[in-house]
Write a protein that holds these residues in place. Structure first.
Motif, mmCIF file in Angstrom:
data_model
loop_
_atom_site.group_PDB
_atom_site.id
_atom_site.type_symbol
_atom_site.label_atom_id
_atom_site.label_comp_id
_atom_site.label_asym_id
_atom_site.label_seq_id
_atom_site.Cartn_x
_atom_site.Cartn_y
_atom_site.Cartn_z
ATOM 1 N N ILE A 44 13.506 4.692 4.116
ATOM 2 C CA ILE A 44 12.515 5.815 4.450
ATOM 3 C C ILE A 44 11.669 5.480 5.568
ATOM 4 N N MET A 45 11.501 6.307 6.444
ATOM 5 C CA MET A 45 10.550 6.178 7.482
ATOM 6 C C MET A 45 8.929 5.873 6.914
ATOM 7 N N ALA A 46 8.422 5.401 7.707
ATOM 8 C CA ALA A 46 6.817 5.245 7.303
ATOM 9 C C ALA A 46 6.102 6.421 7.818
ATOM 10 N N VAL A 47 6.369 6.801 9.325
ATOM 11 C CA VAL A 47 5.655 8.118 9.630
ATOM 12 C C VAL A 47 6.516 8.828 10.366
ATOM 13 N N ASN A 48 6.505 10.036 9.864
ATOM 14 C CA ASN A 48 7.493 10.977 10.413
ATOM 15 C C ASN A 48 7.142 11.247 11.809
ATOM 16 N N ASN A 49 8.063 11.050 12.818
ATOM 17 C CA ASN A 49 7.997 11.299 14.280
ATOM 18 C C ASN A 49 7.658 12.865 14.725
ATOM 19 N N GLU A 50 8.032 13.886 13.752
ATOM 20 C CA GLU A 50 7.672 15.055 14.428
ATOM 21 C C GLU A 50 6.337 15.620 14.206
ATOM 22 N N ILE A 51 6.332 15.679 12.627
ATOM 23 C CA ILE A 51 4.644 16.167 12.357
ATOM 24 C C ILE A 51 3.790 14.867 11.753
ATOM 25 N N GLY A 52 4.064 13.668 11.613
ATOM 26 C CA GLY A 52 3.165 12.727 11.240
ATOM 27 C C GLY A 52 3.064 12.315 9.948
ATOM 28 N N THR A 53 3.960 12.852 8.939
ATOM 29 C CA THR A 53 3.898 12.720 7.542
ATOM 30 C C THR A 53 4.078 11.131 7.301
ATOM 31 N N VAL A 54 2.822 10.453 6.506
ATOM 32 C CA VAL A 54 2.961 9.254 6.107
ATOM 33 C C VAL A 54 3.654 9.414 4.727
ATOM 34 N N GLN A 55 4.902 8.545 4.529
ATOM 35 C CA GLN A 55 5.646 8.701 3.350
ATOM 36 C C GLN A 55 5.100 7.468 2.263
ATOM 37 N N VAL B 171 8.560 2.732 13.584
ATOM 38 C CA VAL B 171 8.096 2.792 14.905
ATOM 39 C C VAL B 171 6.811 3.777 15.264
ATOM 40 N N GLN B 172 6.700 4.568 14.458
ATOM 41 C CA GLN B 172 5.495 5.582 14.760
ATOM 42 C C GLN B 172 4.153 5.127 14.097
ATOM 43 N N ALA B 173 4.396 3.883 13.308
ATOM 44 C CA ALA B 173 2.979 3.753 12.472
ATOM 45 C C ALA B 173 2.577 2.469 13.048
ATOM 46 N N ILE B 174 2.950 1.751 14.021
ATOM 47 C CA ILE B 174 2.163 0.433 14.449
ATOM 48 C C ILE B 174 1.006 0.879 15.196
ATOM 49 N N GLY B 175 -0.215 0.189 14.877
ATOM 50 C CA GLY B 175 -1.326 0.401 15.604
ATOM 51 C C GLY B 175 -2.082 1.630 15.156
ATOM 52 N N LYS B 176 -1.735 2.439 13.883
ATOM 53 C CA LYS B 176 -2.299 3.501 13.326
ATOM 54 C C LYS B 176 -2.741 3.079 11.977
ATOM 55 N N GLY B 177 -3.218 1.838 11.688
ATOM 56 C CA GLY B 177 -4.168 1.593 10.646
ATOM 57 C C GLY B 177 -3.167 1.457 9.395
ATOM 58 N N LEU B 178 -2.101 1.440 9.493
ATOM 59 C CA LEU B 178 -1.018 1.633 8.378
ATOM 60 C C LEU B 178 -0.081 0.174 8.067
ATOM 61 N N ASP B 179 -0.730 -0.736 8.296
ATOM 62 C CA ASP B 179 -0.038 -2.098 8.271
ATOM 63 C C ASP B 179 0.078 -2.328 6.599
ATOM 64 N N ASP B 180 -0.928 -1.898 5.908
ATOM 65 C CA ASP B 180 -0.675 -2.014 4.591
ATOM 66 C C ASP B 180 0.546 -1.498 3.733
ATOM 67 N N VAL B 181 0.892 -0.211 4.477
ATOM 68 C CA VAL B 181 2.004 0.743 4.018
ATOM 69 C C VAL B 181 3.383 -0.221 4.511
ATOM 70 N N VAL B 182 3.432 -0.587 5.762
ATOM 71 C CA VAL B 182 4.610 -1.037 6.653
ATOM 72 C C VAL B 182 5.131 -2.255 5.804
ATOM 73 N N PHE B 183 3.869 -3.205 5.645
ATOM 74 C CA PHE B 183 4.182 -4.543 5.232
ATOM 75 C C PHE B 183 4.028 -4.796 3.668
ATOM 76 N N SER B 184 4.030 -3.907 3.008
ATOM 77 C CA SER B 184 3.786 -3.838 1.335
ATOM 78 C C SER B 184 4.942 -4.846 1.006
ATOM 79 N N ASP B 185 4.620 -5.242 -0.217
ATOM 80 C CA ASP B 185 5.466 -6.463 -0.679
ATOM 81 C C ASP B 185 6.707 -6.244 -0.896
ATOM 82 N N ARG B 186 7.276 -5.070 -1.271
ATOM 83 C CA ARG B 186 8.639 -4.809 -1.374
ATOM 84 C C ARG B 186 9.483 -4.238 -0.162
ATOM 85 N N VAL B 187 8.629 -4.183 0.956
ATOM 86 C CA VAL B 187 9.613 -3.771 2.043
ATOM 87 C C VAL B 187 10.587 -5.012 2.652
#
Length: 382
Positions: free
Chosen positions: A144-155, A177-193
């Motif tokens: 599952i992508m972190a941030v949709n590249n077309e409309i920006g939805t955070v999954q 790819v679309q999440a880096i530098g956007k204040g979303l590291d806690d989403v991307v690098f959550s424990d289960r990823v």
């Protein structure tokens, strides 16, 4: 010129370019060579790896350099399939993934794998309960992508991760790819990823650079076999100048991330506040925590997206239709179609994607230009 197409690519930063040129000219040995030139290159490569790992609070051995997001997506998906096919051939993903994920999965389907494509709601978001429902005894991966590249939805990556805590053998991949530098590291690098993919040219690094976060202990077959580089996971002589420049770009990006996110939100809001007053305009993105700060998708219903893009280009403002990877193809907009947006509206969609260099003054110029263009389009809309 106003550049509002940062989700497609960014301009390499002067500092990253200097690093690239300096390393190319002065540290050009092969990192696999045993002599001093090779040792110097090897040390720089490991220093770059550690710098990236430290910035994301992971281990250096969990950072594997690649050529970009598409390679990373292909590798993790196919590498998982090869490594775990004796345990099952079922993969779960969303119906709004990037083409690199989607087409990799289509290829696996041709080889006998079974893929479940989860639907999304009216905001392009996956329901975590649907992930739970789709899991089978033979499921080997969820992507599952972190941030949709077309409309920006955070999954809902964290919520999905909590579900997958009960299924420790299933690989969990996140296209970040679309999440880096956007204040979303806690989403991307959550424990289960288990895996996350990144592309350098999205954050002012050179094109042809990227990396995969691979959690220690997770099994993954190489996609490129060679001389044992990258822990034997990706063969081929390493791109030392590119990887060093990418590490520099990430450090600079992280230093100003908080300020950048705030400014992007402000610029995005300024444009959204303006667009809401036009009767033929449909805005698909939001500007709350459920959406990334930098992506704004809207449509002038009745005017095709490519017409709008070229009209703004004539005024020195650069945006795109939806995903730059598919904007030149005569295909449906995947995210909006998955959201059940009628095709005659989806084909009118355009994307504004912001970066750290965009300003409120540029938003005002965009709004003024929009007024002028809309007045011209109104003749065919009424």
């Amino acid at each position: 010129m106003i550049y509002f197409d940062n989700s497609a690519t960014t301009q390499i930063s002067p500092e990253a370019l200097t690093t690239y040129n300096t390393v190319s000219q002065k540290i050009w040995g092969n990192p696999s060579s045993l002599h001093n030139l090779g040792e110097t290159a090897w040390n720089l490569l490991q220093q770059s790896r550690k710098q990236i790992a430290d910035l994301f609070s992971v281990q250096p051995g969990e950072i594997v350099f690649t050529s970009g997001g598409s390679e990373g997506d292909n590798w993790v998906i196919k590498g998982t399939a090869l490594a775990k096919q004796q345990f099952g051939k079922h993969i779960i993903t969303s119906s709004v993934e990037h083409a690199a994920v989607r087409n990799s999965l289509h290829q696996l389907e041709e080889l006998g794998f079974d893929v479940t494509y989860l639907p999304v709601d009216g905001e392009g978001r996956v329901d975590p309960a649907a992930v739970q429902e789709a899991i089978r005894p033979d499921t080997i991966m969820v992507s599952i992508m972190a941030v949709n590249n077309e409309i920006g939805t955070v999954q809902p990556i964290k919520e999905i991760g909590k579900i997958l805590n009960n299924y420790p053998r299933i690989h969990f991949m996140v296209d970040a790819v679309q999440a880096i530098g956007k204040g979303l590291d806690d989403v991307v690098f959550s424990d289960r990823v288990d895996f996350a993919t990144f592309s350098g040219h999205k954050f002012h690094a050179p094109r042809g650079t990227g990396f995969v976060y691979k959690k220690n202990g997770r099994q993954l077959m190489p996609l490129v076999n060679g001389g044992g580089q990258e822990q034997g996971l990706r063969g081929g002589t390493e791109n030392t100048p590119g990887d060093a420049a990418m590490a520099k770009a990430i450090r600079l990006m992280k230093e100003k991330e908080t300020v950048t996110v705030q400014r992007e939100r402000e610029v995005k809001q300024r444009i959204m506040d303006h667009l809401k007053d036009f009767p033929h305009v449909k805005v698909f993105s939001k500007n709350d925590a459920g959406f990334a700060p930098h992506i704004l998708c809207f449509a002038i219903v009745g005017v095709r997206g490519e017409t709008v893009v070229h009209a703004f280009e004539d005024q020195g403002i650069y945006l795109s239709t939806t995903s730059a990877c598919s904007s030149k193809k005569d295909t449906e907009t995947s995210t909006l179609s998955a959201m059940k947006v009628p095709q005659n509206i989806a084909e009118c969609a355009v994307r504004v994607s912001l970066g750290d260099q965009n300003t409120l003054a540029e938003a005002e110029q965009f709004n003024q230009t929009f007024d002028e263009l809309y007045a011209g389009f109104k003749k065919i809309l009424d």
